[in-house]
Design a protein around this motif. Structure first.
Motif, mmCIF file in Angstrom:
data_model
loop_
_atom_site.group_PDB
_atom_site.id
_atom_site.type_symbol
_atom_site.label_atom_id
_atom_site.label_comp_id
_atom_site.label_asym_id
_atom_site.label_seq_id
_atom_site.Cartn_x
_atom_site.Cartn_y
_atom_site.Cartn_z
ATOM 1 N N TRP A 21 35.513 -28.478 -66.485
ATOM 2 C CA TRP A 21 35.484 -28.693 -65.034
ATOM 3 C C TRP A 21 35.095 -27.424 -64.294
ATOM 4 N N LYS A 22 35.498 -26.267 -64.794
ATOM 5 C CA LYS A 22 35.188 -25.017 -64.106
ATOM 6 C C LYS A 22 33.688 -24.738 -64.111
ATOM 7 N N THR A 23 33.010 -25.110 -65.199
ATOM 8 C CA THR A 23 31.552 -24.956 -65.245
ATOM 9 C C THR A 23 30.887 -25.817 -64.185
ATOM 10 N N VAL A 24 31.356 -27.060 -64.046
ATOM 11 C CA VAL A 24 30.782 -27.969 -63.043
ATOM 12 C C VAL A 24 31.034 -27.431 -61.636
ATOM 13 N N TYR A 25 32.260 -26.971 -61.379
ATOM 14 C CA TYR A 25 32.580 -26.445 -60.056
ATOM 15 C C TYR A 25 31.772 -25.188 -59.740
ATOM 16 N N GLU A 26 31.685 -24.262 -60.692
ATOM 17 C CA GLU A 26 30.967 -23.013 -60.446
ATOM 18 C C GLU A 26 29.484 -23.269 -60.208
ATOM 19 N N ARG A 27 28.898 -24.227 -60.920
ATOM 20 C CA ARG A 27 27.489 -24.558 -60.690
ATOM 21 C C ARG A 27 27.300 -25.110 -59.277
ATOM 22 N N HIS A 28 28.205 -25.978 -58.859
ATOM 23 C CA HIS A 28 28.107 -26.540 -57.511
ATOM 24 C C HIS A 28 28.295 -25.459 -56.459
ATOM 25 N N ARG A 29 29.256 -24.582 -56.653
ATOM 26 C CA ARG A 29 29.503 -23.524 -55.679
ATOM 27 C C ARG A 29 28.314 -22.560 -55.588
ATOM 28 N N LEU A 30 27.758 -22.198 -56.745
ATOM 29 C CA LEU A 30 26.628 -21.276 -56.760
ATOM 30 C C LEU A 30 25.405 -21.883 -56.105
ATOM 31 N N TRP A 31 25.114 -23.145 -56.413
ATOM 32 C CA TRP A 31 23.935 -23.789 -55.829
ATOM 33 C C TRP A 31 24.128 -24.071 -54.340
ATOM 34 N N SER A 32 25.372 -24.230 -53.906
ATOM 35 C CA SER A 32 25.628 -24.362 -52.463
ATOM 36 C C SER A 32 25.388 -23.039 -51.751
ATOM 37 N N ALA A 33 25.681 -21.924 -52.428
ATOM 38 C CA ALA A 33 25.555 -20.608 -51.808
ATOM 39 C C ALA A 33 24.115 -20.120 -51.760
ATOM 40 N N ASP A 34 23.362 -20.343 -52.825
ATOM 41 C CA ASP A 34 22.013 -19.764 -52.876
ATOM 42 C C ASP A 34 20.922 -20.698 -52.363
ATOM 43 N N GLY A 35 21.308 -21.887 -51.848
ATOM 44 C CA GLY A 35 20.329 -22.787 -51.238
ATOM 45 C C GLY A 35 19.622 -23.715 -52.208
ATOM 46 N N THR A 36 20.087 -23.794 -53.457
ATOM 47 C CA THR A 36 19.416 -24.671 -54.426
ATOM 48 C C THR A 36 19.504 -26.130 -54.019
ATOM 49 N N TRP A 37 20.667 -26.564 -53.540
ATOM 50 C CA TRP A 37 20.802 -27.967 -53.132
ATOM 51 C C TRP A 37 19.871 -28.282 -51.967
ATOM 52 N N GLU A 38 19.724 -27.356 -51.016
ATOM 53 C CA GLU A 38 18.822 -27.602 -49.889
ATOM 54 C C GLU A 38 17.379 -27.701 -50.362
ATOM 55 N N ARG A 39 16.977 -26.842 -51.308
ATOM 56 C CA ARG A 39 15.612 -26.911 -51.821
ATOM 57 C C ARG A 39 15.375 -28.218 -52.573
ATOM 58 N N LEU A 40 16.379 -28.675 -53.333
ATOM 59 C CA LEU A 40 16.241 -29.959 -54.012
ATOM 60 C C LEU A 40 16.083 -31.102 -53.010
ATOM 61 N N LEU A 41 16.866 -31.045 -51.927
ATOM 62 C CA LEU A 41 16.755 -32.082 -50.901
ATOM 63 C C LEU A 41 15.362 -32.093 -50.289
ATOM 64 N N GLN A 42 14.797 -30.927 -50.011
ATOM 65 C CA GLN A 42 13.458 -30.854 -49.441
ATOM 66 C C GLN A 42 12.403 -31.408 -50.386
ATOM 67 N N GLN A 43 12.531 -31.099 -51.672
ATOM 68 C CA GLN A 43 11.556 -31.605 -52.641
ATOM 69 C C GLN A 43 11.659 -33.120 -52.785
ATOM 70 N N VAL A 44 12.874 -33.649 -52.775
ATOM 71 C CA VAL A 44 13.048 -35.097 -52.866
ATOM 72 C C VAL A 44 12.504 -35.764 -51.608
ATOM 73 N N GLN A 45 12.703 -35.149 -50.445
ATOM 74 C CA GLN A 45 12.144 -35.676 -49.208
ATOM 75 C C GLN A 45 10.625 -35.714 -49.267
ATOM 76 N N ALA A 46 10.020 -34.645 -49.785
ATOM 77 C CA ALA A 46 8.555 -34.596 -49.876
ATOM 78 C C ALA A 46 8.031 -35.699 -50.782
ATOM 79 N N ALA A 47 8.679 -35.921 -51.920
ATOM 80 C CA ALA A 47 8.237 -36.971 -52.841
ATOM 81 C C ALA A 47 8.413 -38.354 -52.225
ATOM 82 N N GLY A 48 9.517 -38.576 -51.532
ATOM 83 C CA GLY A 48 9.755 -39.867 -50.906
ATOM 84 C C GLY A 48 8.787 -40.163 -49.790
ATOM 85 N N ARG A 49 8.466 -39.170 -48.988
ATOM 86 C CA ARG A 49 7.548 -39.375 -47.878
ATOM 87 C C ARG A 49 6.125 -39.505 -48.369
ATOM 88 N N CYS A 50 5.788 -38.839 -49.484
ATOM 89 C CA CYS A 50 4.440 -38.951 -50.026
ATOM 90 C C CYS A 50 4.158 -40.378 -50.464
#
Length: 310
Positions: A58-87
């Motif tokens: 569980w700590k690995t899952v939490y740390e990955r989520h916390r790190l990706w929330s901090a460095d903007g990875t989740w936001e970049r994934l959201l933008q890429q998914v938006q681009a694919a959906g709109r395309c």
């Protein structure tokens, strides 16, 4: 594959945009297994320690989520998914803005006093010193230190946070911002609008300006209308009754009434349905995360799931 896990098609849409390594620990644990664990927690609202064993530690899952929330990875994934959906759809970029109150659980309080926690750290000390594994960059702060800086405040609903968002015409989130619960909607209008970044296929700058906009009376003021006119964004925002009375009292000096498209405004319920979709995820409907940037990451994960499955 468990209920709510990524399907093969959804995984193939995410896989090209995932980071290869964090630069400190060598190889990652299987991304798909960890993301399924994060989705399980967001979908059920369970405590991190109660994650099923099939998702790994569980700590690995939490740390990955916390790190990706901090460095903007989740936001970049959201933008890429938006681009694919709109395309695929090639529909126009409409913007509907609103906010919603999120009740904060009592466990969301009491975060360590560290106004700018560093991604990858093991947690800061109470005097604000970063953890022993801190890296150079820091996440975008939500505000000052203390509860305000973590997006926690007091409103009529009690101990709350407020989630400001924009949505497209198919009830899918475009951008998200977290503030304390008592923060006025109009103060976050520009940050929410300027956070929209939908990449274009191939070369070209990402789309930042919607074709049109609809919002309620909470966003009806002079600075917002002037900002929209300056950027050339068509908008439908009803005029407040006191603003209308003041304009009429001034006569010719009051200027012309602002344009208002009733048919366009009827579609503003789309953003309300978007909020309803987000709050189908218990970890978004109730805030359990102590850190504001982690809760924003939780809401962004829910938005990624909505885009993948719509």
């Amino acid at each position: 594959m468990g209920r709510g896990d990524l399907s093969d098609a959804e995984w193939e849409r995410l896989r090209p945009f995932l980071p290869v390594s964090n630069g400190r620990c060598g190889r990652w644990r299987d991304h798909r297994q960890v993301i399924d664990g994060i989705l399980h927690r967001v979908r059920t609202g369970a405590q991190w320690r109660d994650l099923p064993e099939r998702f790994g530690p569980w700590k690995t899952v939490y740390e990955r989520h916390r790190l990706w929330s901090a460095d903007g990875t989740w936001e970049r994934l959201l933008q890429q998914v938006q681009a694919a959906g709109r395309c695929r759809r090639r529909n126009r970029l409409g913007h509907l803005g609103d906010s919603t109150i999120v009740r904060a659980h009592q466990h969301a309080a009491g975060a360590r006093i560290d106004p700018s926690p560093a991604p990858g750290s093991k947690g800061g000390r109470r005097d604000g010193t970063p953890g022993r594994d801190a890296v150079a960059e820091s996440p975008r702060p939500l505000g000052g230190g203390g509860a305000e800086g973590e997006g926690l405040g007091r409103s009529r609903g009690g101990f709350t946070s407020k989630l400001h968002l924009s949505a497209d015409g198919r009830c899918r989130p475009l951008s998200l911002i977290v503030t304390p619960g008592q923060r006025a909607d109009c103060t976050q209008f520009k940050p929410v609008l300027e956070k929209i970044r939908v990449p274009r296929p191939g070369l070209g700058r990402p789309r930042k300006k919607p074709d049109s906009l609809a919002a309620d009376k909470a966003y009806s003021n002079g600075p917002i209308r002037e900002y929209l006119r300056r950027r050339g964004i068509r908008h439908t925002i009803p005029e407040k009754s006191d603003s209308q009375a003041a304009r009429l009292r001034k006569g010719a000096r009051g200027g012309r009434p602002s344009g208002f498209d009733e048919d366009r405004y009827k579609k503003r319920n789309t953003v309300e349905r978007t909020i309803n979709r987000l709050k189908q995820f218990p970890a978004v409907a109730t805030r359990y995360d102590k850190r504001g940037y982690v809760f924003l990451g939780t809401a962004t994960v829910a938005s990624v799931a909505i885009w993948l499955r719509t």
